[in-house]
Write a protein that holds these residues in place. Structure first.
Motif, mmCIF file in Angstrom:
data_model
loop_
_atom_site.group_PDB
_atom_site.id
_atom_site.type_symbol
_atom_site.label_atom_id
_atom_site.label_comp_id
_atom_site.label_asym_id
_atom_site.label_seq_id
_atom_site.Cartn_x
_atom_site.Cartn_y
_atom_site.Cartn_z
ATOM 1 N N ILE A 196 1.624 -5.982 -9.074
ATOM 2 C CA ILE A 196 0.672 -4.910 -9.385
ATOM 3 C C ILE A 196 0.378 -4.145 -8.097
ATOM 4 O O ILE A 196 0.347 -4.727 -7.008
ATOM 5 N N GLY A 197 0.184 -2.842 -8.212
ATOM 6 C CA GLY A 197 -0.176 -2.022 -7.056
ATOM 7 C C GLY A 197 -1.627 -1.588 -7.162
ATOM 8 O O GLY A 197 -2.179 -1.460 -8.255
ATOM 9 N N ARG A 198 -2.258 -1.370 -6.007
ATOM 10 C CA ARG A 198 -3.617 -0.807 -5.942
ATOM 11 C C ARG A 198 -4.611 -1.591 -6.782
ATOM 12 O O ARG A 198 -5.228 -1.048 -7.705
ATOM 13 N N ASN A 199 -4.797 -2.848 -6.437
ATOM 14 C CA ASN A 199 -5.685 -3.698 -7.228
ATOM 15 C C ASN A 199 -6.958 -4.102 -6.483
ATOM 16 O O ASN A 199 -7.726 -4.921 -6.972
ATOM 17 N N HIS A 253 -8.415 -1.397 -0.322
ATOM 18 C CA HIS A 253 -7.015 -1.103 0.036
ATOM 19 C C HIS A 253 -6.588 0.274 -0.481
ATOM 20 O O HIS A 253 -5.856 1.010 0.190
ATOM 21 N N ASN A 263 -5.043 6.510 -1.484
ATOM 22 C CA ASN A 263 -4.392 6.618 -2.790
ATOM 23 C C ASN A 263 -5.436 6.857 -3.871
ATOM 24 O O ASN A 263 -6.582 6.417 -3.744
ATOM 25 N N PHE A 289 5.498 -2.784 -10.204
ATOM 26 C CA PHE A 289 6.868 -2.566 -9.713
ATOM 27 C C PHE A 289 7.513 -3.931 -9.555
ATOM 28 O O PHE A 289 6.834 -4.973 -9.625
ATOM 29 N N GLU A 322 -0.867 -11.543 -0.541
ATOM 30 C CA GLU A 322 -1.225 -11.538 -1.962
ATOM 31 C C GLU A 322 -1.160 -12.939 -2.565
ATOM 32 O O GLU A 322 -0.334 -13.768 -2.171
ATOM 33 N N ASP A 371 3.840 -9.189 0.268
ATOM 34 C CA ASP A 371 4.544 -8.063 -0.370
ATOM 35 C C ASP A 371 4.869 -7.064 0.744
ATOM 36 O O ASP A 371 4.168 -6.064 0.906
ATOM 37 N N THR A 414 6.272 -4.080 2.796
ATOM 38 C CA THR A 414 6.477 -2.717 2.307
ATOM 39 C C THR A 414 6.927 -1.834 3.461
ATOM 40 O O THR A 414 6.222 -1.754 4.489
ATOM 41 N N ARG A 463 6.584 1.262 4.682
ATOM 42 C CA ARG A 463 5.614 2.274 4.262
ATOM 43 C C ARG A 463 6.195 3.681 4.359
ATOM 44 O O ARG A 463 5.930 4.524 3.493
ATOM 45 N N GLN A 509 8.448 4.146 1.368
ATOM 46 C CA GLN A 509 7.634 4.297 0.158
ATOM 47 C C GLN A 509 6.951 5.667 0.129
ATOM 48 O O GLN A 509 6.919 6.333 -0.909
ATOM 49 N N TRP A 542 10.395 3.509 -5.779
ATOM 50 C CA TRP A 542 9.951 2.783 -4.586
ATOM 51 C C TRP A 542 10.822 1.568 -4.271
ATOM 52 O O TRP A 542 10.532 0.842 -3.322
ATOM 53 N N THR A 545 -2.786 -6.457 -2.954
ATOM 54 C CA THR A 545 -3.275 -6.828 -1.629
ATOM 55 C C THR A 545 -4.670 -6.296 -1.369
ATOM 56 O O THR A 545 -4.990 -5.170 -1.764
#
Ligand SMILES: O=C([O-])CC(=O)C(=O)O
Ligand SMILES: [Mg+2]
Length: 261
Positions: A15-18, A22, A28, A37, A89, A123, A125, A127, A130, A140, A218
């Motif tokens: 999951i993104g943006r949880n 962050h 974002n 993703f 995470e 996770d 990344t 950046r 992305q 991504w 994250t």
């Protein structure tokens, strides 16, 4: 505790943006619905230890399968010209098939039964890769999926946290340090989409299978890691440390250099 569980991971879904802080640190927008993703299983690495020596790889390669015991001990490879961020995470390891469940059917108290245990994951990344993909509306996948971009710990079987079986949401805390400096340290209680909602929502689009790994997003404090850095992470169950892990960083071997698409 073991790494055998990694051989059963048919997919790794993230999951993104949880976590609100962050989302803010990366400027974002907050998603209206949870989004996900995938990371490839070839991005898995496990810590090097006395028990698990660095895997020797054929000339210049950066992945050659998991060992029979599920390990893939090795360093994090930083691809040239990329800015790699750490994202610590909590990982859930699925035990059941979960497909098309509704939010009335799948509650916080159902998470314990659905999983076999948890692990601690990074996770990683790229950046800048992305960011370019986001800007251009491209996938991504590469920014999240380079070899070694999923450092992960030993498996923690769920009987360790049976006392919280009715609701695991507030039970865990994850930390991440780079060269001994604490960068991330937050409780899983801060998740915007709780664990049961993550599982339920994924199941309405992609069925979950036993062995699948879910990365739950994250908390704040993400930042860069570079060749020669040492990165470590810890997973706590309330006050007790369940597991820790440590990785060194090196420049990725092979021909890849990031260039704008
Ligand atoms: O990289 C991102 O933008 C999203 C992500 O994985 C997270 O929030 O954990
Ligand atoms: Mg993440």
């Amino acid at each position: 505790m073991s790494y055998q569980y990694l051989k059963r991971a048919r997919k790794i879904i993230c999951i993104g943006r949880n976590y609100a802080a962050h989302i803010k640190e990366l400027n974002n927008p907050t998603p209206k619905q949870p989004f996900f993703f995938l990371k490839p299983s070839s991005s898995i690495i496990t810590p090097i230890s006395l028990e698990h020596e660095k895997k020797s790889l054929p000339n210049n390669s950066s992945f050659h399968g998991l060992n029979d015991d599920g390990t893939n001990p090795g360093p994090i490879y930083i691809p040239r010209q990329t800015i790699v961020n750490h994202e610590i995470e909590l990982a859930l390891v699925m035990d059941k098939y979960i497909s098309n469940v509704t939010s009335e059917e799948f509650l916080a108290s159902d998470v314990y039964d659905a999983i076999s245990g948890v692990a601690l994951a990074l996770d990683l990344t790229a950046r800048n890769v992305q960011d370019e993909a986001k800007k251009k509306g491209l996938p991504w996948s590469i920014g999240k999926g380079f070899d070694t971009f999923l450092p992960i710990s030993q498996f923690i079987p769920k009987d360790v946290f049976i006392k919280d079986k009715e609701d695991l949401q507030n039970a865990f805390r994850v930390t991440c340090s780079v060269n001994g400096e604490l960068r991330q340290d937050d409780s899983t209680r801060l998740m915007l989409n709780p664990l049961h909602k993550i599982i339920q929502h994924i199941s309405t689009m992609i069925s979950l299978e036993p062995g699948d790994i879910i990365l739950t997003g994250t908390p704040s404090g993400v930042g860069p890691i570079n060749p020669a850095d040492e990165i470590s992470g810890e997973l706590y169950y309330h006050e007790d440390k369940l597991v820790d892990m440590k990785f060194s960083c090196e420049t990725r071997p092979g021909p890849y250099v990031y260039r704008e698409t």
